[in-house]
Design a protein around this motif. Structure first.
Motif, PDB file in Angstrom:
ATOM      1  N   UNK A  37      10.285  -1.308 -13.044  1.00 30.45           N
ATOM      2  CA  UNK A  37       9.644  -1.613 -11.762  1.00 30.45           C
ATOM      3  C   UNK A  37      10.538  -1.139 -10.631  1.00 30.45           C
ATOM      4  N   UNK A  38       9.975  -0.314  -9.756  1.00 27.18           N
ATOM      5  CA  UNK A  38      10.643   0.095  -8.528  1.00 27.18           C
ATOM      6  C   UNK A  38       9.912  -0.550  -7.365  1.00 27.18           C
ATOM      7  N   UNK A  39      10.665  -1.191  -6.487  1.00 30.17           N
ATOM      8  CA  UNK A  39      10.048  -1.883  -5.354  1.00 30.17           C
ATOM      9  C   UNK A  39      10.714  -1.442  -4.058  1.00 30.17           C
ATOM     10  N   UNK A  40       9.872  -1.111  -3.068  1.00 28.53           N
ATOM     11  CA  UNK A  40      10.365  -0.754  -1.745  1.00 28.53           C
ATOM     12  C   UNK A  40       9.637  -1.596  -0.713  1.00 28.53           C
ATOM     13  N   UNK A  41      10.380  -2.439  -0.046  1.00 29.04           N
ATOM     14  CA  UNK A  41       9.807  -3.326   0.960  1.00 29.04           C
ATOM     15  C   UNK A  41       9.650  -2.582   2.272  1.00 29.04           C
ATOM     16  N   UNK A  42       8.420  -2.498   2.758  1.00 29.20           N
ATOM     17  CA  UNK A  42       8.136  -1.835   4.031  1.00 29.20           C
ATOM     18  C   UNK A  42       7.103  -2.639   4.795  1.00 29.20           C
ATOM     19  N   UNK A  43       7.407  -2.897   6.048  1.00 30.57           N
ATOM     20  CA  UNK A  43       6.518  -3.740   6.856  1.00 30.57           C
ATOM     21  C   UNK A  43       5.917  -2.982   8.040  1.00 30.57           C
ATOM     22  N   UNK A  44       5.886  -1.633   7.928  1.00 37.11           N
ATOM     23  CA  UNK A  44       5.272  -0.840   8.999  1.00 37.11           C
ATOM     24  C   UNK A  44       3.797  -1.190   9.153  1.00 37.11           C
ATOM     25  N   UNK A  45       3.111  -1.320   8.014  1.00 34.95           N
ATOM     26  CA  UNK A  45       1.681  -1.596   7.992  1.00 34.95           C
ATOM     27  C   UNK A  45       1.408  -2.729   6.997  1.00 34.95           C
ATOM     28  N   UNK A  46       0.350  -3.517   7.216  1.00 37.45           N
ATOM     29  CA  UNK A  46       0.043  -4.624   6.300  1.00 37.45           C
ATOM     30  C   UNK A  46      -0.686  -4.141   5.042  1.00 37.45           C
TER      31      UNK A  46
END
Length: 441
Positions: A37-46
């Protein structure tokens, strides 16, 4: 209205484009059942992009049933044990999301994109279609008929005809020689039982890379993965041992007669794998040769100076095993031989002398400068991350890629041109009015 939509699209992409690629630092974990599992947290867009890559593709198809992996992938969203194809379509449409699956040569991908508030549904649908596809007979027949129709349609396109013949020449006897979607002959041999057995044998969590990009926290993502994929049973995948494609030992020519006013030309040979250490030098070299659009030598010579083609390009199709290197163009029938000679001249030119400082600097500047555009959306980013893991390129890939390009020298370009371009041993396919073209062999 068009301008408003364009501005909206620009606004949606700007957060990704403005972010530095070097700032992309995903986390990596392996679940108890072996799924990476690769996870990238990004909050630019919902939004949340969930992208699954299963390490099986058309290269694992039995030769007499080419198209098996693609047909299996095409049926994943056509009904599960608990949802009909219509229910799946309605559920994802209702929340304005997307859901798709397809097979390539080395892997199969299935992905969904939903709003953050619908993340649980996105995970549920993707997990259901990967783990519990129903493979109903009716859907099987319908989808297979649809793919057969696409194959027939492709045979009317001279570009597709040329590329299909080209791959059969340079990959003769190798799994890369057949199209991912198979042929009319092989597709008709595939049964529902073949699909069921292929899925049961190959779709395993320990053969899957799951990439999550979007508006979630690490804990939220981990909980959703465990909830929807935790019960997936690991297994033992088939011990495929695909050999490296053999190099071309002589010039090979295939002429395909079609009543056309232009000749479609594909010329090339086997290339490199994605894990080849020379990948970055080859990328710069190929940009200068033919991948750089109007900045390339092929475009300058064949199009601008000689007026032989509207467009021409070169490509290294890098895969787990060495893929194809090819140059493709269309030209007037009466100048077919001149165009082929011009292409070979440019290949030889790359091998005979170093590129100029200007060519090198412009190539590296463009490749590095355009790199963020390859990850300017969550879907693109998830796709790249999955392949970074597949090819074992390292989680620092987004920092290392520009650096590796910047390190390429003129000597590197000349060296890889001599090593990976061969103007003597190649395959040439011409589709068109062969009698009028009078192609020299």
């Amino acid at each position: 209205m068009g301008r408003a939509l364009g501005l909206l699209c620009l606004a949606l992409c700007l957060p990704f484009a403005s972010a530095q690629a070097a700032d992309i630092i995903p986390t990596r974990s392996v679940t108890a059942n072996g799924m990476t599992v690769l996870f990238l947290e990004q909050h630019f867009l919902p939004t949340v992009e969930i992208h699954a890559l299963v390490k099986v593709g058309s290269a694992q198809d039995p030769p007499d049933k080419a198209g098996l992996a693609n047909l299996t992938a095409s049926l994943l969203d056509e009904g599960t044990l608990t949802r009909t194809s219509r229910q799946i379509a309605e559920q994802i449409d209702f929340v304005g999301g997307s859901l798709e699956a397809h097979a390539a040569e080395d892997f199969t991908t299935a992905s969904t994109r939903v709003l953050k508030k619908d993340a649980d549904l996105g995970f549920a649908l993707l997990a259901d279609m990967l783990q519990h596809p129903a493979f109903h007979k009716q859907e099987f027949e319908r989808v297979r008929t649809q793919i057969l129709g696409e194959i027939v349609s492709d045979d009317d396109d001279p570009g597709n005809v040329a590329m299909k013949a080209f791959h059969q020449l340079i990959f003769h006897g190798h799994p890369y020689s057949w199209p991912a979607h198979g042929t009319e002959e092989t597709l008709t041999k595939i049964t529902v039982a073949d699909i069921q057995q292929f899925h049961a044998r190959e779709y395993l969590p320990n053969q899957t890379i799951l990439v999550i990009v979007g508006d979630l926290t690490q804990d939220q993502a981990a909980t959703l993965v465990q909830t929807h994929f935790g019960s997936w049973k690991k297994g033992t995948p088939s011990p495929y041992q695909m050999k490296k494609p053999a190099s071309i030992e002589r010039k090979m020519v295939q002429l395909i007669e079609k009543d056309l006013t232009q000749s479609t030309i594909v010329l090339g040979h086997t290339g490199i794998s994605r894990t080849n250490p020379d990948y970055y030098a080859v990328t710069v070299m190929n940009y200068i040769l033919g991948a750089g659009g109007f900045s390339s030598r092929l475009m300058d010579s064949i199009r601008d100076k000689q007026g032989l083609a509207y467009g021409i390009m070169s490509q290294f199709d890098s895969r787990l095993m060495p893929g194809a290197f090819f140059i493709s163009l269309q030209t007037r029938t009466d100048v077919t031989n001149q165009a082929i000679a011009g292409v070979l001249t440019e290949i030889k030119g790359m091998r005979d002398a170093p590129v100029t400082d200007q060519e090198l600097n412009e190539a590296k500047s463009f490749i590095v400068g355009s790199f963020p555009l390859r990850v300017d959306s969550s879907a693109k980013l998830a796709n790249v991350l999955a392949q970074v893991e597949l090819y074992n390129l390292g989680l620092d890939y987004f920092t290392q890629y520009p650096r590796a390009i910047e390190k390429v020298t003129k000597d590197d370009v000349l060296r890889v041109a001599k090593q990976y371009l061969d103007p003597q041993h190649y395959a040439l396919v011409v589709v068109g009015s062969i009698a009028k073209a009078k192609v020299k062999q």
